[in-house]
Design an enzyme around this catalytic site. Structure first.
Site, short mmCIF file in Angstrom:
data_model
loop_
_atom_site.label_atom_id
_atom_site.label_comp_id
_atom_site.label_asym_id
_atom_site.label_seq_id
_atom_site.Cartn_x
_atom_site.Cartn_y
_atom_site.Cartn_z
N LYS A 286 0.85 -1.19 0.00
CA LYS A 286 0.00 0.00 0.00
C LYS A 286 0.89 1.24 0.00
CE LYS A 286 -3.87 -1.86 2.71
NZ LYS A 286 -4.95 -1.80 1.72
N ARG A 360 -9.87 -11.99 1.72
CA ARG A 360 -10.67 -13.07 1.13
C ARG A 360 -9.92 -14.39 1.17
NH1 ARG A 360 -11.27 -9.64 -4.27
NH2 ARG A 360 -11.04 -8.03 -2.69
N1 BES Z 1 -8.01 -4.11 4.42
C1 BES Z 1 -8.23 -3.65 3.10
C2 BES Z 1 -9.59 -2.94 2.93
C3 BES Z 1 -9.80 -1.68 3.74
C4 BES Z 1 -9.73 -0.45 3.12
C5 BES Z 1 -10.14 -1.74 5.07
C6 BES Z 1 -9.96 0.70 3.85
C7 BES Z 1 -10.37 -0.58 5.81
C8 BES Z 1 -10.28 0.63 5.20
C9 BES Z 1 -8.20 -4.82 2.14
O1 BES Z 1 -7.36 -5.87 2.48
C10 BES Z 1 -7.71 -4.32 0.82
O2 BES Z 1 -6.59 -3.90 0.76
N2 BES Z 1 -8.56 -4.41 -0.20
C11 BES Z 1 -8.23 -3.97 -1.49
C12 BES Z 1 -8.68 -5.04 -2.48
C13 BES Z 1 -8.19 -4.83 -3.88
C14 BES Z 1 -6.69 -5.00 -3.95
C15 BES Z 1 -8.88 -5.83 -4.78
C16 BES Z 1 -8.93 -2.66 -1.76
O3 BES Z 1 -10.07 -2.49 -1.30
O4 BES Z 1 -8.33 -1.79 -2.38
MN MN Z 2 -5.36 -5.57 1.89
#
Ligand code: BES
Ligand code: MN
Ligand code: ZN
Length: 512
Positions: A286, A360
């Protein structure tokens, strides 16, 4: 936690550091709410006029501190806004009471004892006010104050302690229903606060093993059966999803099963929680600005854990099994790469296209495992997608399910306990976006509708014929704005109250 009792004492006779009264927003200015009659009398019947003169309107969340007049045994009266006055013959909305009690408790951080003279028309109002006060009187101060803690910190404007004691006036302490309402509120609020503590604990301290240790210790305390699979057991058991996410970290993953059983139970619920103790994104790292709050990525597991403990403490006649899928998502030489294929616990293979879509993967394994016991329903809770936050905002969680009636029930239950949620679909056409040339499925699909894509992925790991719902709490799990009502900054404990109410409804066979 804050102690809370019901008292028959009159508002004018009880000694406390503050007395809380409700004020509603009327068409012509603030209106003193029922419960505060004696206080109004002490103000010579001019409490509404005094508040009006100070500019108070009775709007939701407003708090006004007044010096108490002679005749009261408190130095301060705190008027808290309840929002619009209800129509004739209607009572105050439970959530309005819960929020007002929470706002009052927050405004009294630093005081020891407060009496609440809010409208308590029936047992559900008692639950709402009690919950609101106990949830509002929350503070996470474990890491503040340093060496000087208790003594100097308070004087130096350091962390203020939350209210130590709340007395609810106007309830009926000898009434069975009122007593039960307070006891239930105390259990639910203390477990919501447990979830908040876990979420707020920094990820260097709350590793998967540390979380599992908390579950083991607490489980023992409440007569729950706790089993922990460590990384060796997970590897041997074929949990490719959990291992795949956890293998880049120095802090190895865990799968925790925490089971509550009741001899008269007729139904069995399984709760599954996403427990990423820190989500850096992994090799698909990230960017800065997106990882500062990612200790919150175990909020689903915290909610599941807290809900199972609450159900046990309430002694509900229903069997509930919690599954905590715990891992830390980190980049390293041993981390899963984008392009790797994992073999999940179900046997299905997943091509990992983005290591940041890790929730997931851990949930897939846990859902398959939970399905083996053939529960009557499975509910998973997860901070799963940023897409759900884009869709529903920061205060509302999305509900997806393989059963429309079950999804509707959960939506109604959430509404009942004051948790904002909204039903979301699982459109079948989004499945093909996850087709992989190499494996059975990819862990990413179309960008549009990303929250639903994630839901469709999870659905593939739910056992045949099992009723299942998925709560994506990425929005409400962690509150970054200013506190409001009974919601503090940081971990909120989102979904705990919904899960507990679902267990209560399941126990009484009263499920929509
Ligand atoms: N933990 C994150 C989602 C999240 C975002 C939680 C903001 C709390 C606040 C999750 O693991 C994630 O990174 N999801 C990605 C998925 C994508 C790579 C398909 C996302 O939502 O960008
Ligand atoms: Mn994530
Ligand atoms: Zn995540």
């Amino acid at each position: 936690m804050t102690a809370l009792t019901l008292s028959t004492a009159g508002a004018a006779t009880l000694r406390a550091d503050a007395l809380v009264v409700g004020v509603a927003k009327g068409p012509k200015g603030p209106v003193v709410a029922p419960g505060a009659e004696a206080v109004d009398t002490a103000f010579d019947g001019r409490l509404a006029a005094v508040l009006d003169a100070l500019g108070a309107s009775g709007s939701e969340g407003e708090t006004t501190k007044l010096p108490a007049p002679a005749g009261l045994k408190v130095p301060v009266v705190l008027a808290v806004g309840l929002g619009p006055a209800p129509e004739q013959d209607e009572s105050f909305d439970e959530e309005a009471l819960r929020r007002a009690a929470g706002a009052a408790a927050r405004a009294l951080h630093g005081s020891k004892k407060a009496a609440f003279a809010l409208p308590l028309e029936d047992a559900s109002a008692v639950t709402a006010v009690a919950e609101g006060a106990l949830l509002g009187a929350y503070a996470f101060t474990t890491y503040q104050g340093g060496e000087k803690k208790a003594s100097a910190a308070a004087k130096n404007g350091g962390p203020k302690r939350p209210l130590a004691e709340v007395v609810l006036l106007g309830g009926k302490p000898r009434d069975k229903e009122h007593k039960a309402a307070v006891e239930r509120a105390a259990v639910v609020a203390s477990e919501v606060n447990t979830a908040r503590d876990l979420i707020n604990t920094p990820p260097n301290d709350l590793t998967p093993a540390a979380f599992a240790a908390v579950a083991t210790a607490t489980g023992k305390e409440h007569g729950l059966k706790v089993q922990v699979l460590d990384e060796k057991a997970l590897l041997k058991g074929g949990y490719g999803g959990i291992m795949g996410v956890g293998k880049g970290s120095e802090n190895p993953p865990r799968l925790v099963k925490i089971a509550y059983t009741h001899p008269e139970a007729e139904k069995h619920l399984a709760f599954v929680g996403k427990g990423i103790t820190y989500d850096s994104g992994g090799i698909s790292l990230k960017p800065a600005g997106h990882n500062e709050t990612m200790k919150c990525d175990m909020s689903g597991a915290a909610a599941v854990f807290a809900a199972v403990v609450a159900v046990a403490r309430l002694g509900l006649p229903v069997n509930v099994t919690g599954w905590l899928a715990l891992a830390e998502n980190m980049p390293s030489g041993s981390a899963t790469r984008p392009g790797d294929v994992l073999r999940m616990y179900s046997g299905k293979t997943v091509e990992v296209l983005n290591t940041d879509a890790e929730g997931r993967l851990v949930l897939g394994d846990a859902l398959t495992k939970a399905s083996e016991e053939n529960p009557d329903a499975i509910v998973d809770v997860a901070t799963l997608t940023g897409a759900m936050v884009l869709a529903l905002g920061n205060r509302t969680f999305g509900i997806m399910a393989n059963d429309d009636a079950f999804r509707t029930s959960i939506h109604e239950i959430a509404e009942e306990v004051g948790e904002a949620s909204w039903p979301m679909p699982l459109p079948a056409d989004l499945r093909k976006g996850m087709d992989s040339p190499t494996a059975d499925i990819a862990n990413m699909g179309e960008r549009m509708g990303g929250g639903l894509v994630a839901g469709l992925f999870l659905q593939e790991f739910v056992g045949e014929g099992i009723t299942w719902a998925h709560l994506d709490i990425a929005g409400p799990a962690f509150h970054e704005g200013a506190p409001y009502g009974y919601t503090p900054k940081g971990g909120t404990g989102s979904a705990v109250r919904t899960l507990v109410r679902l267990a209560e409804r399941t126990a009484t066979g009263d499920l929509g």
